[in-house]
Design a protein around this motif. Structure first.
Motif, PDB file in Angstrom:
ATOM      1  N   ALA A 101       0.834  -1.208   0.000  1.00  0.00           N
ATOM      2  CA  ALA A 101       0.000   0.000   0.000  1.00  0.00           C
ATOM      3  C   ALA A 101       0.865   1.252   0.000  1.00  0.00           C
ATOM      4  O   ALA A 101       0.546   2.244  -0.666  1.00  0.00           O
ATOM      5  CB  ALA A 101      -0.932  -0.005   1.211  1.00  0.00           C
ATOM      6  N   GLY A 102       1.972   1.211   0.741  1.00  0.00           N
ATOM      7  CA  GLY A 102       2.884   2.344   0.757  1.00  0.00           C
ATOM      8  C   GLY A 102       3.493   2.605  -0.607  1.00  0.00           C
ATOM      9  O   GLY A 102       3.603   3.757  -1.046  1.00  0.00           O
ATOM     10  N   ARG A 118       2.173   1.833  -3.498  1.00  0.00           N
ATOM     11  CA  ARG A 118       1.125   2.383  -4.367  1.00  0.00           C
ATOM     12  C   ARG A 118       0.894   3.862  -4.090  1.00  0.00           C
ATOM     13  O   ARG A 118       0.550   4.631  -4.996  1.00  0.00           O
ATOM     14  CB  ARG A 118      -0.183   1.609  -4.172  1.00  0.00           C
ATOM     15  CG  ARG A 118      -0.162   0.195  -4.735  1.00  0.00           C
ATOM     16  CD  ARG A 118      -1.564  -0.378  -4.819  1.00  0.00           C
ATOM     17  NE  ARG A 118      -2.197  -0.483  -3.506  1.00  0.00           N
ATOM     18  CZ  ARG A 118      -2.097  -1.531  -2.689  1.00  0.00           C
ATOM     19  NH1 ARG A 118      -1.370  -2.583  -3.063  1.00  0.00           N
ATOM     20  NH2 ARG A 118      -2.696  -1.548  -1.521  1.00  0.00           N
ATOM     21  N   ALA A 119       1.087   4.268  -2.835  1.00  0.00           N
ATOM     22  CA  ALA A 119       0.885   5.668  -2.463  1.00  0.00           C
ATOM     23  C   ALA A 119       2.094   6.532  -2.784  1.00  0.00           C
ATOM     24  O   ALA A 119       2.056   7.753  -2.587  1.00  0.00           O
ATOM     25  CB  ALA A 119       0.569   5.759  -0.968  1.00  0.00           C
ATOM     26  N   TRP A 166       6.229   6.699   7.581  1.00  0.00           N
ATOM     27  CA  TRP A 166       5.929   6.666   6.154  1.00  0.00           C
ATOM     28  C   TRP A 166       6.104   8.069   5.605  1.00  0.00           C
ATOM     29  O   TRP A 166       5.569   9.037   6.177  1.00  0.00           O
ATOM     30  CB  TRP A 166       4.513   6.169   5.909  1.00  0.00           C
ATOM     31  CG  TRP A 166       4.386   4.677   5.986  1.00  0.00           C
ATOM     32  CD1 TRP A 166       3.881   3.934   7.016  1.00  0.00           C
ATOM     33  CD2 TRP A 166       4.790   3.745   4.977  1.00  0.00           C
ATOM     34  NE1 TRP A 166       3.946   2.594   6.723  1.00  0.00           N
ATOM     35  CE2 TRP A 166       4.500   2.444   5.470  1.00  0.00           C
ATOM     36  CE3 TRP A 166       5.365   3.874   3.725  1.00  0.00           C
ATOM     37  CZ2 TRP A 166       4.767   1.297   4.746  1.00  0.00           C
ATOM     38  CZ3 TRP A 166       5.640   2.725   2.984  1.00  0.00           C
ATOM     39  CH2 TRP A 166       5.334   1.451   3.503  1.00  0.00           C
ATOM     40  N   ARG A 215       6.075  10.624   2.124  1.00  0.00           N
ATOM     41  CA  ARG A 215       5.869  10.984   0.714  1.00  0.00           C
ATOM     42  C   ARG A 215       6.611  12.287   0.468  1.00  0.00           C
ATOM     43  O   ARG A 215       6.360  13.280   1.142  1.00  0.00           O
ATOM     44  CB  ARG A 215       4.381  11.191   0.402  1.00  0.00           C
ATOM     45  CG  ARG A 215       3.582   9.922   0.196  1.00  0.00           C
ATOM     46  CD  ARG A 215       2.121  10.266  -0.029  1.00  0.00           C
ATOM     47  NE  ARG A 215       1.910  11.091  -1.218  1.00  0.00           N
ATOM     48  CZ  ARG A 215       0.773  11.770  -1.455  1.00  0.00           C
ATOM     49  NH1 ARG A 215      -0.230  11.733  -0.591  1.00  0.00           N
ATOM     50  NH2 ARG A 215       0.658  12.494  -2.554  1.00  0.00           N
ATOM     51  N   ASP A 272      -1.536   8.947   2.523  1.00  0.00           N
ATOM     52  CA  ASP A 272      -2.358   9.025   1.311  1.00  0.00           C
ATOM     53  C   ASP A 272      -3.811   9.383   1.621  1.00  0.00           C
ATOM     54  O   ASP A 272      -4.653   9.386   0.716  1.00  0.00           O
ATOM     55  CB  ASP A 272      -2.299   7.693   0.555  1.00  0.00           C
ATOM     56  CG  ASP A 272      -2.706   6.504   1.427  1.00  0.00           C
ATOM     57  OD1 ASP A 272      -2.679   6.639   2.673  1.00  0.00           O
ATOM     58  OD2 ASP A 272      -3.038   5.442   0.882  1.00  0.00           O
ATOM     59  N   PRO A 313      -0.412   3.403   5.538  1.00  0.00           N
ATOM     60  CA  PRO A 313      -1.128   4.025   4.415  1.00  0.00           C
ATOM     61  C   PRO A 313      -2.564   3.507   4.359  1.00  0.00           C
ATOM     62  O   PRO A 313      -2.836   2.343   4.648  1.00  0.00           O
ATOM     63  CB  PRO A 313      -0.320   3.575   3.193  1.00  0.00           C
ATOM     64  CG  PRO A 313       1.062   3.347   3.730  1.00  0.00           C
ATOM     65  CD  PRO A 313       0.860   2.789   5.120  1.00  0.00           C
ATOM     66  N   GLY A 314      -3.470   4.399   4.005  1.00  0.00           N
ATOM     67  CA  GLY A 314      -4.876   4.030   3.940  1.00  0.00           C
ATOM     68  C   GLY A 314      -5.634   4.235   5.241  1.00  0.00           C
ATOM     69  O   GLY A 314      -6.858   4.074   5.272  1.00  0.00           O
TER      70      GLY A 314
END
Length: 376
Positions: free
Chosen positions: A76-77, A79-80, A107, A109, A180, A206-207
């Motif tokens: 998921a990370g 994908r983000a 996490w 970004r 995200d 994430p999520g």
């Protein structure tokens, strides 16, 4: 986490999945994670030991986080567009590594290098006045021009104004949910720009949708990443003041912009100044203050004077269950220093620590910053 235990500075034998499985296991928070890592040498060894520790605490059905769950979080990370940075990674921010209960994994970004940049947190009211928003923009822009990054929590009001003004020079948004999941939703475009010229950061998977309990823990990261905290418009009971208290515990400077005594949005700032925070009116004041003062506590923490112990320490002879009962009888909702508790119990530190950890895993005892314990 024991403040005397240094976190490792280079990746060891553990994989990211090992670390994620340990921190996502039931009843394992950041402080417990670091204690287990120190006691067992690796996340993998701690994972192997946890079921037995839980069984000795009366939880025979305890299961650690499955490997598939950790693998799904990593996917998921990716994908983000985020990367996981562990506290044993050289890219992990050195200031954050110093705090009690430092997040084992962040996490990120954006560019992780921003996490180690010299920065100030600029925070305040969500329902800010037009003057407060103007002050936040001027403060953030001036700090950026002075070579400092700006950190905030992407909230409405002061946070949003500070992030927006600091985009040309770099800003970090610390998220309560996943990196995200943008909250508030209207800041989606701002968050995308921050990821391009700064960084979005979270300790949550994430999520994850942000929940009320995530915001106070998010605030300790805001202050932990910063050199100091500047508060612009804050009520007496607000998240901004929680961040300021975290800053004090973390030996950060606390500064506040004064406001009119009749404006409730300024009451928290005025209270901070009354109690010893540095009064600032501009970015120049902030830069001048940190240029002449060492990194320090702006306010002295108000701690009750230690009370004399009436009973002499004695050895425990009743086994683990009796020891846990004695621990619980000495704890209450108000925090108690762990070292004082262990001395009062009169048992070997290793025995007391094992019993405390068992109570943590059962959810009956909570470990707080500064090596303190309290009843849940």
């Amino acid at each position: 986490m024991d403040t005397g235990t240094a976190l490792p500075l280079s990746p060891g034998i553990d994989s990211d999945i090992d670390w994620l499985r340990l921190i996502r296991s039931r009843r394992v928070g950041p402080a417990t994670f670091h204690r287990l890592l120190a006691e067992h040498g690796s996340a993998r060894a701690a994972l192997q030991a946890l079921p037995e520790i839980a069984a000795l605490s009366g939880m025979p059905d305890y299961r650690t986080c499955p490997e598939g769950v950790a693998a799904a979080e990593l996917a998921a990370g990716r994908r983000a567009g985020a990367v996981p940075i562990r506290s044993d990674d050289p890219r992990y921010p050195h200031r954050l590594r110093e705090i009690d209960g430092a997040p084992p994994i962040l996490w990120v970004r954006g560019d992780p290098a921003w996490l180690s940049h010299d920065a100030m947190a600029v925070i305040g009211a969500r329902n800010a006045s037009s003057l407060g928003l103007r002050m936040a923009r001027g403060m953030a822009a001036g700090l950026g021009e002075g070579g400092l990054g700006v950190i905030a929590g992407l909230a409405r009001g002061i946070d949003t104004a500070a992030h927006d003004a600091a985009l040309p020079t770099g800003t970090i948004a610390v998220m309560a949910g996943g990196v995200d999941v943008i909250y508030p939703p209207e800041n989606a475009a701002l968050a995308a720009r921050i990821a391009e010229c700064g960084a979005l950061v979270s300790e949550q998977p994430p999520g994850t949708e942000p929940q009320a309990r995530h915001f106070p823990t998010r605030n300790r990261i805001v202050s932990g990443l910063s050199r100091g905290v500047v508060v612009i418009e804050a009520a007496c009971r607000s998240g901004s003041l929680i961040t300021a208290r975290n800053a004090l515990d973390q030996h950060r400077d606390v500064m506040a912009v004064p406001g009119h005594p009749m404006d409730a949005r300024a009451s928290g700032c005025n209270e901070l100044i009354r109690d010893g925070a540095t009064l600032v009116r501009s970015a120049a004041d902030v830069i001048d203050a940190i240029g002449h003062l060492p990194l320090r506590r702006a306010l002295a923490p108000q701690r009750p004077a230690p009370q004399p112990r009436a009973r002499p320490a004695r050895r425990d002879a009743g086994g683990p269950v009796h020891l846990e009962a004695r621990i619980l009888s000495r704890l209450g909702p108000s925090p108690t220093e762990e070292n004082d508790l262990i001395r009062d119990l009169g048992v070997p530190a290793s025995m007391a620590s094992a019993a405390i950890l068992a109570l943590e895993l059962e959810g009956r005892v909570q470990r707080l910053a500064g090596g303190r314990l309290a009843i849940v």
